[in-house]
Design a protein around this motif. Structure first.
Motif, PDB file in Angstrom:
ATOM      1  N   TYR A   3     -18.573 -29.645  -6.669  1.00 59.63           N
ATOM      2  CA  TYR A   3     -19.930 -30.043  -7.035  1.00 59.63           C
ATOM      3  C   TYR A   3     -19.970 -31.044  -8.182  1.00 59.63           C
ATOM      4  CZ  TYR A   3     -21.494 -26.157  -4.120  1.00 59.63           C
ATOM      5  OH  TYR A   3     -21.723 -25.316  -3.081  1.00 59.63           O
ATOM      6  N   ALA A   4     -18.793 -31.398  -8.720  1.00 58.11           N
ATOM      7  CA  ALA A   4     -18.732 -32.359  -9.818  1.00 58.11           C
ATOM      8  C   ALA A   4     -17.391 -33.082  -9.789  1.00 58.11           C
ATOM      9  CB  ALA A   4     -18.933 -31.663 -11.154  1.00 58.11           C
ATOM     10  N   ILE A   5     -17.375 -34.235 -10.439  1.00 59.09           N
ATOM     11  CA  ILE A   5     -16.158 -35.019 -10.606  1.00 59.09           C
ATOM     12  C   ILE A   5     -15.838 -35.016 -12.095  1.00 59.09           C
ATOM     13  CG2 ILE A   5     -15.110 -37.301 -10.359  1.00 59.09           C
ATOM     14  CD1 ILE A   5     -17.325 -37.812  -8.172  1.00 59.09           C
ATOM     15  N   SER A   6     -14.614 -34.693 -12.437  1.00 62.81           N
ATOM     16  CA  SER A   6     -14.178 -34.742 -13.834  1.00 62.81           C
ATOM     17  C   SER A   6     -13.379 -36.010 -14.048  1.00 62.81           C
ATOM     18  CB  SER A   6     -13.324 -33.529 -14.180  1.00 62.81           C
ATOM     19  OG  SER A   6     -14.088 -32.351 -14.094  1.00 62.81           O
ATOM     20  N   LEU A   7     -13.609 -36.659 -15.169  1.00 65.99           N
ATOM     21  CA  LEU A   7     -12.896 -37.873 -15.527  1.00 65.99           C
ATOM     22  C   LEU A   7     -12.082 -37.597 -16.789  1.00 65.99           C
ATOM     23  CD1 LEU A   7     -12.699 -40.799 -14.513  1.00 65.99           C
ATOM     24  CD2 LEU A   7     -14.481 -41.384 -16.161  1.00 65.99           C
ATOM     25  N   TRP A   8     -10.804 -37.949 -16.759  1.00 65.76           N
ATOM     26  CA  TRP A   8      -9.861 -37.618 -17.827  1.00 65.76           C
ATOM     27  C   TRP A   8      -9.229 -38.872 -18.413  1.00 65.76           C
ATOM     28  CZ3 TRP A   8      -9.755 -32.376 -18.497  1.00 65.76           C
ATOM     29  CH2 TRP A   8     -10.188 -31.592 -17.417  1.00 65.76           C
ATOM     30  N   GLU A   9      -8.903 -38.815 -19.688  1.00 62.94           N
ATOM     31  CA  GLU A   9      -8.129 -39.854 -20.373  1.00 62.94           C
ATOM     32  C   GLU A   9      -6.656 -39.538 -20.141  1.00 62.94           C
ATOM     33  OE1 GLU A   9      -7.778 -43.273 -22.079  1.00 62.94           O
ATOM     34  OE2 GLU A   9      -9.770 -42.359 -22.122  1.00 62.94           O
ATOM     35  N   VAL A  10      -5.935 -40.419 -19.453  1.00 67.25           N
ATOM     36  CA  VAL A  10      -4.557 -40.144 -19.071  1.00 67.25           C
ATOM     37  C   VAL A  10      -3.640 -40.013 -20.288  1.00 67.25           C
ATOM     38  CG1 VAL A  10      -2.535 -41.082 -17.851  1.00 67.25           C
ATOM     39  CG2 VAL A  10      -4.791 -41.154 -16.779  1.00 67.25           C
ATOM     40  N   SER A  11      -3.818 -40.841 -21.285  1.00 66.20           N
ATOM     41  CA  SER A  11      -2.903 -40.833 -22.428  1.00 66.20           C
ATOM     42  C   SER A  11      -2.965 -39.552 -23.257  1.00 66.20           C
ATOM     43  CB  SER A  11      -3.176 -42.036 -23.335  1.00 66.20           C
ATOM     44  OG  SER A  11      -4.490 -41.962 -23.855  1.00 66.20           O
ATOM     45  N   SER A  12      -4.133 -38.901 -23.276  1.00 65.74           N
ATOM     46  CA  SER A  12      -4.295 -37.708 -24.118  1.00 65.74           C
ATOM     47  C   SER A  12      -4.549 -36.419 -23.333  1.00 65.74           C
ATOM     48  CB  SER A  12      -5.464 -37.910 -25.083  1.00 65.74           C
ATOM     49  OG  SER A  12      -6.684 -37.987 -24.361  1.00 65.74           O
ATOM     50  N   GLY A  13      -4.982 -36.537 -22.086  1.00 64.01           N
ATOM     51  CA  GLY A  13      -5.347 -35.357 -21.298  1.00 64.01           C
ATOM     52  C   GLY A  13      -6.737 -34.832 -21.613  1.00 64.01           C
TER      53      GLY A  13
END
Length: 107
Positions: A31-41
């Motif tokens: 029901y949602a999309i999570s977006l992450w910063e690859v360098s820090s997690g």
């Protein structure tokens, strides 16, 4: 090795941004999309699918500032990552169609 923490359900779909700095994921019922910063997690954004239709596939557009998601019933949504808001939904294909995966061409 980084461990991305945040999902409580199994991850169903992952995709990297074209420049490799962001990771988008779908977990559980989708029901949602999570977006992450690859360098820090660290979590960058949470894109809530207000239609409560399960998101089945996600892909970044080549410019990296937009994500396309696909759901059941031939629904595709464009997400503007600068605002984390969906643009109006678009219908493609037959009303009884079912999208399971999504791929975007680099051109």
């Amino acid at each position: 090795m980084l461990i991305f923490k945040g999902h409580r359900s199994p991850v169903r779909e992952l995709t990297f941004s074209p420049d490799g700095t962001a990771l988008a994921s779908i977990a559980g019922r989708g029901y949602a999309i999570s977006l992450w910063e690859v360098s820090s997690g660290e979590g960058r954004a949470y894109l809530s699918n207000r239609t409560r239709q399960s998101v089945n596939g996600i892909a970044f557009l080549p410019d990296g500032s937009t994500i396309i998601s696909c759901s059941r019933w031939s629904t595709m949504t464009r997400w503007d990552l600068s605002t984390s808001l969906p643009q109006p939904e678009q219908k493609y294909g037959a009303p009884s169609g079912y999208y399971d995966r999504l791929v975007v061409s680099s051109d």
